[in-house]
Design an enzyme around this catalytic site. Structure first.
Site, short mmCIF file in Angstrom:
data_model
loop_
_atom_site.label_atom_id
_atom_site.label_comp_id
_atom_site.label_asym_id
_atom_site.label_seq_id
_atom_site.Cartn_x
_atom_site.Cartn_y
_atom_site.Cartn_z
N CYS A 15 -4.06 -13.13 -4.77
CA CYS A 15 -3.78 -13.80 -3.50
C CYS A 15 -4.26 -15.25 -3.53
O CYS A 15 -4.43 -15.88 -2.49
CB CYS A 15 -4.41 -13.03 -2.34
SG CYS A 15 -6.19 -12.84 -2.47
N PHE A 18 -11.49 -3.18 -5.82
CA PHE A 18 -11.50 -4.14 -4.71
C PHE A 18 -10.78 -3.46 -3.54
O PHE A 18 -9.76 -3.91 -3.05
CB PHE A 18 -10.81 -5.46 -5.08
CG PHE A 18 -11.37 -6.14 -6.31
CD1 PHE A 18 -12.53 -6.90 -6.21
CD2 PHE A 18 -10.75 -6.01 -7.54
CE1 PHE A 18 -13.06 -7.54 -7.34
CE2 PHE A 18 -11.27 -6.64 -8.67
CZ PHE A 18 -12.42 -7.41 -8.58
N ARG A 47 0.84 -1.21 0.00
CA ARG A 47 0.00 0.00 0.00
C ARG A 47 0.87 1.25 0.00
O ARG A 47 0.62 2.20 -0.75
CB ARG A 47 -0.93 0.01 1.22
CG ARG A 47 -2.19 -0.82 1.03
CD ARG A 47 -3.20 -0.57 2.13
NE ARG A 47 -2.81 -1.13 3.40
CZ ARG A 47 -3.18 -2.33 3.86
NH1 ARG A 47 -3.95 -3.11 3.13
NH2 ARG A 47 -2.78 -2.76 5.03
N ASN A 94 -20.32 -3.52 -8.14
CA ASN A 94 -19.53 -4.69 -8.53
C ASN A 94 -18.36 -4.26 -9.41
O ASN A 94 -18.53 -3.54 -10.39
CB ASN A 94 -20.45 -5.65 -9.30
CG ASN A 94 -19.73 -6.91 -9.70
OD1 ASN A 94 -18.78 -6.88 -10.48
ND2 ASN A 94 -20.17 -8.01 -9.16
N ALA A 95 -17.19 -4.71 -9.07
CA ALA A 95 -15.98 -4.26 -9.76
C ALA A 95 -15.98 -4.64 -11.25
O ALA A 95 -15.54 -3.85 -12.09
CB ALA A 95 -14.75 -4.86 -9.09
N ASP A 138 -6.89 -5.38 -6.58
CA ASP A 138 -6.53 -6.28 -5.47
C ASP A 138 -7.73 -7.19 -5.13
O ASP A 138 -8.34 -7.06 -4.07
CB ASP A 138 -6.13 -5.43 -4.25
CG ASP A 138 -5.62 -6.28 -3.10
OD1 ASP A 138 -5.26 -7.45 -3.33
OD2 ASP A 138 -5.59 -5.77 -1.97
N SER A 183 -17.65 -3.71 -3.15
CA SER A 183 -19.06 -4.15 -3.11
C SER A 183 -19.60 -4.33 -1.70
O SER A 183 -20.81 -4.36 -1.50
CB SER A 183 -19.23 -5.43 -3.91
OG SER A 183 -18.41 -6.45 -3.38
N1 SAH Z 1 -7.04 -3.61 -1.30
C1 SAH Z 1 -7.61 -3.92 0.00
C2 SAH Z 1 -7.93 -5.40 0.16
C3 SAH Z 1 -8.89 -5.93 -0.85
S1 SAH Z 1 -9.56 -7.49 -0.47
C4 SAH Z 1 -6.66 -3.44 1.10
O1 SAH Z 1 -5.52 -3.09 0.81
O2 SAH Z 1 -7.08 -3.41 2.26
C5 SAH Z 1 -10.74 -7.67 -1.72
C6 SAH Z 1 -11.97 -6.78 -1.59
O3 SAH Z 1 -12.76 -6.97 -2.74
C7 SAH Z 1 -12.86 -7.11 -0.40
O4 SAH Z 1 -13.03 -5.96 0.37
C8 SAH Z 1 -14.20 -7.53 -1.04
O5 SAH Z 1 -15.31 -7.05 -0.31
C9 SAH Z 1 -14.12 -6.87 -2.37
N2 SAH Z 1 -14.88 -7.53 -3.45
C10 SAH Z 1 -15.02 -8.85 -3.68
N3 SAH Z 1 -15.70 -9.07 -4.80
C11 SAH Z 1 -16.01 -7.86 -5.32
C12 SAH Z 1 -16.69 -7.42 -6.49
N4 SAH Z 1 -17.18 -8.30 -7.37
N5 SAH Z 1 -16.81 -6.10 -6.69
C13 SAH Z 1 -16.29 -5.21 -5.82
N6 SAH Z 1 -15.63 -5.56 -4.71
C14 SAH Z 1 -15.49 -6.86 -4.45
#
Ligand code: SAH
Length: 390
Positions: free
Chosen positions: A334, A223, A207, A273-274, A294, A246
């Site tokens: 991950c 995400f 980060r 939704n991403a 991520d 999301s």
């Molecule tokens: N980048 C963040 C960690 C991300 S973990 C950090 O540094 O703290 C992945 C994230 O994606 C989670 O918060 C989850 O809620 C989100 N997520 C999962 N599927 C998703 C989707 N289809 N659209 C948007 N967000 C999503």
């Protein structure tokens, strides 16, 4: 724990692996004497030579994890010493939030301990470890002081292992919210709530580095969870950040973090939704100087690998198309089942489809408090590429 521990005899085919890798599956076992679930078992090879000592549970396929390869009692004092060693290894890190004990990588398979400022969060992933929770907490408090401790067991693992998952503050309440500083950025944590133990600590170092790589431009943090990447980028001078996330809980956490860092006027979080949002931004011909991808683990098992790779390719292709000239993409996976080479190849395919040439600025991994064991490749799970359009 009993003095004379029961015995688990390995099949010859598994002997060699068991000398360096802690996991024993049911199929690796020739026979096992009567042992209560969660108890200590002595592991021996096909010729009855000592291999190690671990905790046994007949319920899951992964029925035993070796804790020590020395012929020593695996008792409470041993566990306390192992926890001490893990805490000692992090001493002087200067971090307010960090992983103190990381399961196999710290020689305590099934145990995760994170520290958030003045509180600890303990996560038990196996029955044997869950049974020893009070020993673990006592050892931590002896070393670190009488801190409040929250539990946040994983319910899927608890069901698999057959124990009641614990959650919330253990014997006395701690603070509802703790604000920790991560390389100058303030992040709010509700210990034991939210995802993981509160923060994705494995991304802490990335980060800060990726945030600094954004320059003075526009950032898209996809995400985003609690908006950590965006906060770092804004603190480093980015003009504007858009987060895509999301989960409602995470969206609220991101807004809180923007406020805490005084960047709310330059930050926006979209609770969508991403996949849809990346498509929409592409149609809109939006452009960003830094895009962060991520996602959660797309491949939870080997069988889901093909679908996962299609998912990675799609989001990376779309993210690449959103890059401004000279823009940067920080992209992560991950998934345990996607190795570094496969991830890189998938990004290469996405770049080919996008018709983009990208330079690898940096290859990234999980934070140093999530150490990797050479002989346990499963401990290396977070892979990242910081790319730049050329
Ligand atoms: N980048 C963040 C960690 C991300 S973990 C950090 O540094 O703290 C992945 C994230 O994606 C989670 O918060 C989850 O809620 C989100 N997520 C999962 N599927 C998703 C989707 N289809 N659209 C948007 N967000 C999503």
């Amino acid at each position: 724990m009993s003095k004379k521990s029961p015995v688990l005899r390995l099949k010859k085919s598994h002997e060699q692996r068991a000398r360096t890798h802690p996991w024993i599956f049911k199929g690796d076992v020739a026979d096992v004497s009567d042992v209560a679930p969660g108890d200590v078992v002595t592991v021996i090879d096909a010729s009855r030579r000592f291999v190690g000592r671990g905790l046994f549970n007949p319920r899951p396929a992964l029925c035993c994890r070796i804790f020590t390869w020395e012929d020593e009692p695996l008792d409470d004092a041993w566990l306390a010493r192992r926890i001490e060693a893990a805490v000692h290894a992090r001493e002087g890190s200067g971090r307010e939030a960090e992983r103190l004990v990381w399961s196999e990588a710290d020689g305590v398979p099934g145990l995760v301990v994170d520290r958030y400022g003045p509180a600890l969060v303990v996560q038990c992933l196996t029955l044997g470890v869950a049974r020893r929770r009070s020993t673990i907490v006592a050892a931590l408090r002896r070393r670190l002081g009488d801190l409040p401790v929250a539990a946040t067991d994983d319910s899927a693992m608890a069901a698999l292992e057959g124990f009641e998952p614990a959650s919330g503050w253990l014997d006395r309440p701690g603070p509802d919210e703790i604000v920790v500083k991560e390389a100058g950025v303030r992040l709010a944590v509700r210990p034991g709530a939210g995802h993981k133990t509160g923060l994705y600590l494995d991304q802490a170092e990335n980060r800060a580095r990726v945030g600094a790589a954004g320059g003075r431009g526009q950032v898209l943090d996809v995400f985003a969870y609690a908006g950590g990447f965006a906060c770092h980028a804004l603190a480093a001078g980015a003009t504007r950040a858009v987060c895509v996330e999301s989960s409602a809980e995470a969206v609220a956490a991101a807004r809180r973090n923007f406020e805490l860092n005084g960047v709310a006027a330059r930050a926006e979080v979209r609770a969508v939704n991403a996949f849809d949002e990346l498509r929409r931004l592409d149609r809109e011909r939006a452009r960003f100087d830094l895009v962060v991808l991520d996602p959660p683990p797309f491949a939870r098992g080997r069988t889901a690998l093909d679908a996962a790779l299609r998912g990675y390719k799609e989001i990376n292709l779309r993210a690449m198309r959103l890059l401004a000239p000279g823009g940067r993409l920080a992209t992560f996976s991950c998934s345990h089942h996607v190795d570094e080479a496969t991830f890189e190849a998938t990004c290469r395919e996405a770049a080919a489809d996008a018709g983009l040439r990208l330079r690898i600025i940096e290859r990234q991994s999980q934070a140093a408090d999530h150490p990797v064991l050479l002989t346990v490749p499963e401990t290396r799970y977070l892979k990242g590429l910081l790319l730049e359009a050329v």
